[in-house]
Write a protein that holds these residues in place. Sequence first.
Motif, PDB file in Angstrom:
ATOM      1  N   ASP A   1      25.730 -13.699  43.700  1.00  0.00           N
ATOM      2  CA  ASP A   1      24.803 -14.490  44.514  1.00  0.00           C
ATOM      3  C   ASP A   1      25.503 -15.224  45.651  1.00  0.00           C
ATOM      4  O   ASP A   1      24.838 -15.903  46.439  1.00  0.00           O
ATOM      5  CB  ASP A   1      24.072 -15.505  43.629  1.00  0.00           C
ATOM      6  CG  ASP A   1      23.091 -14.841  42.675  1.00  0.00           C
ATOM      7  OD1 ASP A   1      22.631 -13.726  42.987  1.00  0.00           O
ATOM      8  OD2 ASP A   1      22.800 -15.437  41.618  1.00  0.00           O
TER       9      ASP A   1
ATOM     10  N   ASP B   1      23.083  -4.271  53.389  1.00  0.00           N
ATOM     11  CA  ASP B   1      22.081  -3.478  52.675  1.00  0.00           C
ATOM     12  C   ASP B   1      20.874  -3.104  53.514  1.00  0.00           C
ATOM     13  O   ASP B   1      19.941  -2.463  53.025  1.00  0.00           O
ATOM     14  CB  ASP B   1      21.619  -4.215  51.411  1.00  0.00           C
ATOM     15  CG  ASP B   1      21.175  -5.653  51.682  1.00  0.00           C
ATOM     16  OD1 ASP B   1      21.221  -6.092  52.850  1.00  0.00           O
ATOM     17  OD2 ASP B   1      20.801  -6.339  50.718  1.00  0.00           O
TER      18      ASP B   1
ATOM     19  N   TYR C   1      23.565 -12.095  59.231  1.00  0.00           N
ATOM     20  CA  TYR C   1      23.194 -10.963  58.374  1.00  0.00           C
ATOM     21  C   TYR C   1      22.624  -9.814  59.202  1.00  0.00           C
ATOM     22  O   TYR C   1      23.033  -8.655  59.067  1.00  0.00           O
ATOM     23  CB  TYR C   1      22.177 -11.465  57.360  1.00  0.00           C
ATOM     24  CG  TYR C   1      21.534 -10.454  56.459  1.00  0.00           C
ATOM     25  CD1 TYR C   1      22.257  -9.731  55.514  1.00  0.00           C
ATOM     26  CD2 TYR C   1      20.143 -10.257  56.506  1.00  0.00           C
ATOM     27  CE1 TYR C   1      21.632  -8.836  54.658  1.00  0.00           C
ATOM     28  CE2 TYR C   1      19.516  -9.373  55.653  1.00  0.00           C
ATOM     29  CZ  TYR C   1      20.263  -8.665  54.731  1.00  0.00           C
ATOM     30  OH  TYR C   1      19.638  -7.777  53.885  1.00  0.00           O
TER      31      TYR C   1
ATOM     32  N   LYS D   1      26.054  -9.117  53.122  1.00  0.00           N
ATOM     33  CA  LYS D   1      25.744  -7.766  52.665  1.00  0.00           C
ATOM     34  C   LYS D   1      25.294  -6.885  53.836  1.00  0.00           C
ATOM     35  O   LYS D   1      24.749  -7.376  54.829  1.00  0.00           O
ATOM     36  CB  LYS D   1      24.645  -7.802  51.601  1.00  0.00           C
ATOM     37  CG  LYS D   1      25.063  -8.472  50.300  1.00  0.00           C
ATOM     38  CD  LYS D   1      23.944  -8.448  49.279  1.00  0.00           C
ATOM     39  CE  LYS D   1      24.382  -9.077  47.958  1.00  0.00           C
ATOM     40  NZ  LYS D   1      23.283  -9.063  46.954  1.00  0.00           N
TER      41      LYS D   1
ATOM     42  N   PRO E   1      30.827 -10.523  49.715  1.00  0.00           N
ATOM     43  CA  PRO E   1      29.731 -10.922  48.818  1.00  0.00           C
ATOM     44  C   PRO E   1      30.193 -10.851  47.361  1.00  0.00           C
ATOM     45  O   PRO E   1      30.864  -9.913  46.963  1.00  0.00           O
ATOM     46  CB  PRO E   1      28.645  -9.882  49.099  1.00  0.00           C
ATOM     47  CG  PRO E   1      28.985  -9.281  50.418  1.00  0.00           C
ATOM     48  CD  PRO E   1      30.481  -9.338  50.522  1.00  0.00           C
TER      49      PRO E   1
ATOM     50  N   THR F   1      25.464 -13.799  50.219  1.00  0.00           N
ATOM     51  CA  THR F   1      24.490 -12.698  50.315  1.00  0.00           C
ATOM     52  C   THR F   1      24.249 -12.291  51.758  1.00  0.00           C
ATOM     53  O   THR F   1      23.873 -11.138  52.019  1.00  0.00           O
ATOM     54  CB  THR F   1      23.159 -13.114  49.682  1.00  0.00           C
ATOM     55  OG1 THR F   1      22.690 -14.332  50.308  1.00  0.00           O
ATOM     56  CG2 THR F   1      23.308 -13.351  48.186  1.00  0.00           C
ATOM     57  N   TRP F   2      24.457 -13.220  52.686  1.00  0.00           N
ATOM     58  CA  TRP F   2      24.260 -12.925  54.112  1.00  0.00           C
ATOM     59  C   TRP F   2      25.349 -12.015  54.672  1.00  0.00           C
ATOM     60  O   TRP F   2      25.260 -11.580  55.811  1.00  0.00           O
ATOM     61  CB  TRP F   2      24.174 -14.218  54.916  1.00  0.00           C
ATOM     62  CG  TRP F   2      25.300 -15.163  54.660  1.00  0.00           C
ATOM     63  CD1 TRP F   2      26.477 -15.245  55.352  1.00  0.00           C
ATOM     64  CD2 TRP F   2      25.380 -16.176  53.655  1.00  0.00           C
ATOM     65  NE1 TRP F   2      27.282 -16.241  54.837  1.00  0.00           N
ATOM     66  CE2 TRP F   2      26.630 -16.837  53.799  1.00  0.00           C
ATOM     67  CE3 TRP F   2      24.514 -16.600  52.642  1.00  0.00           C
ATOM     68  CZ2 TRP F   2      27.031 -17.879  52.965  1.00  0.00           C
ATOM     69  CZ3 TRP F   2      24.914 -17.649  51.824  1.00  0.00           C
ATOM     70  CH2 TRP F   2      26.147 -18.271  51.979  1.00  0.00           C
TER      71      TRP F   2
ATOM     72  N   LEU G   1      17.589 -13.862  51.077  1.00  0.00           N
ATOM     73  CA  LEU G   1      19.022 -14.061  50.867  1.00  0.00           C
ATOM     74  C   LEU G   1      19.332 -14.855  49.595  1.00  0.00           C
ATOM     75  O   LEU G   1      20.505 -15.133  49.316  1.00  0.00           O
ATOM     76  CB  LEU G   1      19.632 -14.757  52.083  1.00  0.00           C
ATOM     77  CG  LEU G   1      19.575 -13.973  53.395  1.00  0.00           C
ATOM     78  CD1 LEU G   1      20.203 -14.789  54.527  1.00  0.00           C
ATOM     79  CD2 LEU G   1      20.277 -12.621  53.271  1.00  0.00           C
ATOM     80  N   LYS G   2      18.292 -15.224  48.843  1.00  0.00           N
ATOM     81  CA  LYS G   2      18.470 -15.960  47.575  1.00  0.00           C
ATOM     82  C   LYS G   2      19.279 -17.239  47.784  1.00  0.00           C
ATOM     83  O   LYS G   2      20.283 -17.497  47.111  1.00  0.00           O
ATOM     84  CB  LYS G   2      19.141 -15.060  46.535  1.00  0.00           C
ATOM     85  CG  LYS G   2      18.356 -13.789  46.224  1.00  0.00           C
ATOM     86  CD  LYS G   2      19.078 -12.906  45.239  1.00  0.00           C
ATOM     87  CE  LYS G   2      18.290 -11.629  44.971  1.00  0.00           C
ATOM     88  NZ  LYS G   2      18.992 -10.714  44.023  1.00  0.00           N
TER      89      LYS G   2
END
Length: 405
Positions: free
Chosen positions: A387, A395, A300, A393, A384, A390-391, A364-365
């Motif tokens: 959920d 952002d 990430y 993304k 992504p 998420t790694w 990262l949920k």
Amino acid sequence: MRSSYIFTSESVSEGHPDKVADQISDTIVDLFLSKDPEARIACETLTTTNLVVLAGEIRCKGVYENGAWADGALAEIEAAVRATVRRIGYEQSGFHWESFTFENNLHGQSAEIAMGVDEGSNKDEGAGDQGIMFGYATDETPGLMPATLYYSHKILETMAADRHSGKAPFLEPDAKSQVTLQYENGVPTRAVALVVSTQHKAGYCLQGDNADAAKYDVLKDYVTGVLTSTLPEGFVTDETKVYINPTGAFEIGGPDGDAGVTGRKIIVDTYGGAAPHGGGAFSGKDPTKVDRSAAYVARYLAKNVVAAGLAKRCTIQLSYAIGIAEPLSVYVDTHGTGTVEEAKLEQVLPQLVRLTPKGIRQHLKLNAPIYVKSAAYGHFGREPEGDLFTWEKTDLVEQLKAAVA
């Protein structure tokens, strides 16, 4: 850094015996996390001819507590495992989702490991093990992955989709691909060699009792079409060496052809050999295990560095000690392509994401049943989806740019 060279990566399909094992192990992870977000799972799977064996250590509220299984838990686990094998597509005499022998040897987590890892009133949640984890990103492809691995995955994903849809009914689940590319000035320019070995229905081969040249031509033409449509235009030339089922026949495959074990395809799971690997597998582990969660966060961070334009390539290493929350080290290498000093990135990145097991999981949920989809065709370079992944993304891009300005 070399600018002109030839490099190779491989991938394996969802029906490869090791990948069957990975998907079963992550099926258990997802099942337990769906019951208890704080579940602890370390599940290993062995597959072979008409046999699936689970082993490992677990803790899960409502499923396995105080050394005992909840009512119906064992039947639910077995049903989930059989459903995964059915989804992959195994209905063969040597490995059939409905009739294989199933053994469940999961048992309680070590109290000593729990003592070191669990969060307490006077300590943060510790890492589930010691070790080193790597993340990597490169601007070679839109997903910021090495091109050789990216195309290896895409070839097999396309073939699996066509098998499931009925477009290629002659295919069976087990398959492998390998892509060798020529790089010029650090950029992939053409395919030097392409290899696809795919399990097939009887007769689609040139050797063996069922050999049928006309059927083999159907398979060969299909695979050739997948190769040319998957790689960029002009990559496949008359000089490209193409090998399709070079052994001559591939009717016996999957766990019936070769035993499968969780965690035996870690280079396929990560960067195809284009970057270091810490050695720990991902599948079958809940996210308190830093083999998994820290490798995800390292990817990430590396991806966000490249996406922010701060480097064309980036490798990040993290290290942990069992029972200790904070990483022991953070290392960044931009391979001579960076616009910011690596030491600066080493200071900034831990300020953007707390790199403790709990901090990673929250950012990262990861405490969710999201893992079985990662267990085939790579954990990285995926899009992504809510959920999921998420790694992947990007952002952190604006925060990174501001932090190093």
